[in-house]
Design a protein around this motif. Structure first.
Motif, PDB file in Angstrom:
ATOM      1  N   UNK A 186      18.744   1.679 -17.143  1.00 42.72           N
ATOM      2  CA  UNK A 186      19.932   1.918 -17.676  1.00 42.72           C
ATOM      3  C   UNK A 186      21.026   0.798 -17.637  1.00 42.72           C
ATOM      4  N   UNK A 187      20.208  -0.804 -17.267  1.00 43.26           N
ATOM      5  CA  UNK A 187      20.556  -1.636 -17.118  1.00 43.26           C
ATOM      6  C   UNK A 187      20.413  -2.069 -19.321  1.00 43.26           C
ATOM      7  N   UNK A 188      19.194  -2.998 -18.755  1.00 47.21           N
ATOM      8  CA  UNK A 188      18.987  -2.655 -20.245  1.00 47.21           C
ATOM      9  C   UNK A 188      18.875  -3.819 -21.046  1.00 47.21           C
ATOM     10  N   UNK A 189      18.255  -4.677 -20.382  1.00 48.56           N
ATOM     11  CA  UNK A 189      17.485  -5.961 -20.367  1.00 48.56           C
ATOM     12  C   UNK A 189      16.295  -6.118 -20.655  1.00 48.56           C
ATOM     13  N   UNK A 190      16.234  -6.787 -21.846  1.00 53.10           N
ATOM     14  CA  UNK A 190      14.401  -6.659 -21.828  1.00 53.10           C
ATOM     15  C   UNK A 190      13.466  -7.030 -20.428  1.00 53.10           C
ATOM     16  N   UNK A 247       8.893  -8.197 -22.962  1.00 56.61           N
ATOM     17  CA  UNK A 247       9.423  -9.572 -22.146  1.00 56.61           C
ATOM     18  C   UNK A 247       9.328 -10.795 -23.651  1.00 56.61           C
ATOM     19  N   UNK A 248       8.391 -10.280 -24.627  1.00 56.41           N
ATOM     20  CA  UNK A 248       8.109 -11.000 -25.204  1.00 56.41           C
ATOM     21  C   UNK A 248      10.027 -11.675 -26.212  1.00 56.41           C
ATOM     22  N   UNK A 249      10.494 -11.238 -26.322  1.00 56.22           N
ATOM     23  CA  UNK A 249      12.040 -10.292 -26.848  1.00 56.22           C
ATOM     24  C   UNK A 249      12.795 -11.182 -25.958  1.00 56.22           C
ATOM     25  N   UNK A 250      12.771 -11.456 -24.267  1.00 57.99           N
ATOM     26  CA  UNK A 250      13.379 -12.073 -23.516  1.00 57.99           C
ATOM     27  C   UNK A 250      13.414 -13.400 -23.814  1.00 57.99           C
ATOM     28  N   UNK A 251      14.586 -14.201 -22.459  1.00 53.68           N
ATOM     29  CA  UNK A 251      14.206 -15.443 -22.129  1.00 53.68           C
ATOM     30  C   UNK A 251      13.228 -15.659 -21.337  1.00 53.68           C
ATOM     31  N   UNK A 252      12.251 -14.790 -20.338  1.00 46.04           N
ATOM     32  CA  UNK A 252      11.873 -15.138 -19.698  1.00 46.04           C
ATOM     33  C   UNK A 252       9.709 -15.564 -19.378  1.00 46.04           C
ATOM     34  N   UNK A 253       9.639 -16.265 -19.658  1.00 47.09           N
ATOM     35  CA  UNK A 253       8.454 -16.368 -20.292  1.00 47.09           C
ATOM     36  C   UNK A 253       6.812 -16.206 -19.722  1.00 47.09           C
TER      37      UNK A 253
END
Length: 877
Positions: free
Chosen positions: A787-791, A821-827
């Motif tokens: 629902x939140x939708x972030x990677x 997670x690869x598409x997110x900034x969260x390394x």
């Protein structure tokens, strides 16, 4: 330059000083702090004079002295230290010496008119540190020696600077030598706080002279024929106090007594005339004029101008000159213009001998003369504070203006004294509410509890304009929040909003009400408040600051609730102007406070727009540094940058910023909101790095645990404590903590699993004990994440769900987790998923990628896990 009188029995003290000076002037140029303490008259001033002479050929020496009657003059001692040195430079070079600190610290030294926002006292202290360091570097061929006498009478602002400056002397080629009376300084430090100790600190307590040393002193002045009974009686009368012994011997010379046993019986009477009532009687014998002139000098206290003393005493210049000569001959004053008392004991005795009414009149005349000379209300305020209340509205106005000037140079305590004295006058009814409002503003950072009372009183009486009422209520709420009373903050705002007409003021109150309600760690009906907030804000375009404030609070609330991230980012964009805080909503703007741009940046950080958050928080650091807000504000800005790096997975960088945030916060006090935020994030970061023992040390040092503050902690504190307990293997305790976190958050509709990952961590804690419930928790967390939708949110949720899935499904879920997670900034979270995925598919290649990424993140434990898993797979092959 040699002392006119030798020092007796001070060899250990001089040896300690010589050692400190040698260290300062040696190849390593080691600075330090040397403290001499002892009772009045024990010889501290003479010892400091000897040390100055000892160092004169090797060091640059700056000196200052506190004064009993000038403790209320802000930066008095600092000005004595630095002004003579700075006077040697032309104005343009002085500005260069101050560098970026000129507008912040120069006004405190009287070198520039205040400009810009009201400075943070910690910023002023940091600016003074910078200037002294720059000056010390200019004097590289002659190290710097700072000598402070009578430090127990230093003003509070100078004491606070000395406490912070001397704590870092190990870093500078500066030696500070300080002398004080221990009891008096202990009493002062109850108000200002004790200084910090450091490895380069040496303390030496001065002792009274022995009978043998006293006899040596007597015979040096009166001759070798002074017999033993006479010398012994000098010691008995003075208790071995050097000042009293010297004065007594001088009186023996004046009376031409023979220093033999038959004269010893007269010594007690002579000794009494050197102090207290005896000194006063001796002064009275000099005549009415001399007595009155000495009173005037005692009221002025320091840097005594002969002309000004004559004005106070009502004398002609010729009469003043005659009085000065008589007082000098009687060893009561010394010097010419300015004059000074021979010893602080004499100044104290003279000042305390002035009849109260006369003393008050003298202070009034001194204030008038200083004001007439154009030196301003701030310079006159130390005298205005001593005038008896008399319903004088002009004096009220002068004290209010003095308070403004004190605030403008970073001396809020001096401002508080002026405004509290103005209340005693008393002010007229039409002014009293405004004065209480000003007093509340002056004490907001230093004493939130006092601020609450002043602002409540101001709001309870007529006299404030509509805008003042709104601002007073806004500041009252801020004071409540600083005092860990968020419910009271919300109630005060609601009550004032109910009586405020529609307009910008009402919107400001409503925005603040939503803010402090939402920032509470618990509330009765969070969803209803969130609904009201959405109805008030969702349609707004951000045309003015009131609308932007509501949009900011709405965006933050939606982020906490885990609403659609695209909607949240749109709200943030409407709250900004061209991607930056609007004028009036900036980091150092005082009408709305720094909380609003902070909320925007945090919201970006938790919606995967970390670049935007880093840009905003970088602006915060620059804005606070430029304005000299280097206390709790700068500590919080470093904490926010630590948050950004934690969200990026740059764990080593995050740790650095967070430790700096805690260091800056520790300088200001303890138990502050920023301590909770920085400690919470640092614990989370250290756990991610695999440094669980260090995380526990931080938790213990900062009492991180229940009871938690009434305000939310960044991120959710119980969740972070639960994660620490998990890392320590304390599964049952972790489950209890995380259950409580969920029970607090779910009724409020707060489902953001990145901010508060209680569900995923609880699922891990229950995996062995209750796998069915653990799987249900993971599944529910996935629903909220989608629902939140972030990677980041989706990837983390999928990684958790995979723990409870069949192997073939788990592999697919982990692959999806890695993709998100690869598409997110969260390394860091990406590295976690890669490790799990590599192990699931037994891929050395994926584990090599995971090892490389974990190492880059600074996640040492995770990197080791990836390396070991890869080695295990290869060995099995």
């Amino acid at each position: 330059m040699k002392q006119s009188r030798p020092l007796y029995e001070r060899e250990p003290e001089l040896a300690a000083a010589a050692q400190a000076v040698d260290a300062l002037c040696g190849a390593q140029a080691a600075g330090g702090l040397l403290i001499f303490s002892g009772e009045a008259g024990i010889g501290k001033t003479a010892l400091l004079a000897e040390i100055r002479a000892m160092a004169a050929d090797r060091c640059t020496v700056w000196s200052a002295r506190g004064g009993e009657t000038v403790t209320s003059v802000p930066f008095h001692v600092v000005r004595q230290l630095l002004q003579p040195a700075l006077d040697q430079f032309p104005p343009d070079e002085v500005r260069t010496l101050f560098g970026p600190w000129y507008e912040i610290a120069a006004p405190a030294l009287g070198l520039a008119e205040p400009s810009g926002p009201q400075p943070d006292p910690q910023g002023v202290r940091d600016g003074l540190d910078f200037v002294v360091s720059r000056l010390a570097s200019r004097l590289s061929h002659r190290p710097l020696l700072l000598v402070i006498d009578d430090a127990h009478w230093a003003d509070g602002e100078s004491l606070a600077w000395l406490a912070s400056f001397t704590a870092r002397l190990g870093e500078l080629p500066v030696l500070v030598v300080q002398a004080h009376r221990p009891e008096e300084l202990a009493a002062r430090q109850k108000e200002s706080g004790p200084g910090s100790a450091h490895p380069a600190q040496v303390r030496v307590a001065l002792r009274a002279l022995t009978p043998d040393a006293t006899a040596e002193l007597v015979r040096a002045a009166l001759g070798e024929h002074a017999d033993d009974p006479f010398c012994r009686e000098v010691w008995a009368v003075t208790g071995g106090n050097p000042y009293e012994a010297v004065e007594l011997v001088a009186k023996v010379q004046d009376r031409e007594l023979v220093p033999l046993e038959e004269s010893a019986g007269l010594l007690r009477e002579l000794g009494a005339s050197a102090r207290g009532s005896g000194l006063v009687a001796r002064l009275e014998r000099l005549g009415t004029n001399a007595n009155r002139f000495a009173w005037a000098a005692a009221v002025l206290g320091t840097d005594i101008s002969q002309d000004l003393a004559a004005t106070l005493a009502g004398m002609s210049p010729a009469e003043a000159a005659d009085c000065t000569a008589r007082l000098r001959e009687a060893r009561i004053v010394t010097g010419f213009d300015p004059l000074e008392f021979v010893h602080p004991l004499i100044a104290t005795a003279v000042y305390r001998s002035i009849p109260p009414a006369t003393r008050t009149a003298f202070h009034g005349r001194a204030a008038w003369a200083i004001t007439r000379a154009g030196l301003g209300p701030a310079a006159a305020s130390r005298h205005l504070l001593e005038v008896h209340p008399d319903n004088d509205q002009e004096l009220v106005g002068q004290l209010r203006e003095a308070a403004k000037q004190h605030l403008a140079v970073g001396a809020p305590e001096a401002a508080r004294r002026c405004l509290e004295r103005a209340l005693e006058e008393p002010p007229s009814p039409r002014v009293k509410a405004t004065l209480l409002y000003e007093l509340g503003c002056a004490t907001l950072l230093s004493s939130p509890a006092t601020t609450v009372q002043h602002l409540r009183d101001a709001l309870d009486m007529p006299g404030l304009s509509g805008d003042q009422r709104v601002d007073a209520t806004y500041r009252l709420a801020a004071a409540h929040s600083h005092n860990n009373q968020l419910k009271e903050a919300a109630r005060a705002l609601a009550a004032e909003a109910a009586r405020t007409a529609p307009g910008p003021g009402l919107m400001r109150l409503q925005a603040a009400h939503f803010l402090w309600e939402g920032m509470q760690a618990s509330e009765e009906d969070g969803p209803a408040r969130s609904g009201r907030l959405a109805r008030n804000a969702d349609h707004l375009s951000g045309r003015d600051n009131a609308e932007r404030a509501l949009l900011t609070i709405r965006a933050f609330d939606a982020m906490m609730r885990g609403e659609n991230s695209q909607l949240i980012v749109d709200l943030c964009e409407r709250a900004l102007v061209d991607g930056h805080p609007a004028r009036g909503l900036g980091w150092t703007d005082t009408e709305w406070g720094f909380e609003l741009p902070t909320l925007v940046g945090i919201t970006y950080a938790f919606t995967d727009h970390v670049d935007r958050a880093e840009e905003l928080f970088g602006e915060a650091v620059r804005a606070f540094e430029i304005s000299g807000w280097s206390g709790a504000h700068l500590a919080f800005a470093h904490t926010l940058l630590g948050l950004v790096h934690r969200r990026r997975g740059r764990l080593a960088e995050a740790e650095g910023f967070l430790r700096e945030g805690l260091r800056l916060a520790d300088r200001v006090g303890s138990g502050l909101p920023v301590h909770w935020d920085a400690a919470c994030l640092l614990i989370d970061t250290l756990v991610a790095r695999g440094r669980v023992t260090e995380a526990r040390q931080i938790a213990d040092r900062y009492d991180f645990g229940s009871p938690y503050p009434s305000a939310m902690v960044l991120p959710d504190a119980p969740c972070v404590r639960g994660r620490l307990l998990l890392a320590e293997g304390r599964m049952k305790e972790a489950a209890t903590e995380l259950e409580a976190a969920g029970q607090a958050l779910e009724p409020r509709g707060r489902y953001n699993g990145v901010w508060a990952p209680w569900a995923g961590d609880l699922a891990r804690a229950l995996a062995d004990e209750d796998p069915l419930r653990a799987a249900q928790l993971a599944t529910t967390a996935r629903v909220h994440a989608e629902r939140f939708g972030t990677d980041t949110a989706i990837g983390e949720a999928l990684r958790c769900v995979a723990l409870f899935a069949r192997p073939e499904d788990a592999t697919h879920l982990l692959a999806e987790s890695v993709r998100h997670l690869e598409a997110s900034p969260s390394a860091y979270e990406h590295a976690l998923a890669l490790v799990d995925y590599g192990i699931a598919i037994r891929s050395p290649r994926e584990l090599a990628r995971a090892h490389k990424l974990a190492t880059a993140c600074g996640a040492e434990s995770l990197a080791n896990r990836a390396h070991q898993a890869r080695a295990s797979i290869r060995s099995a092959e």
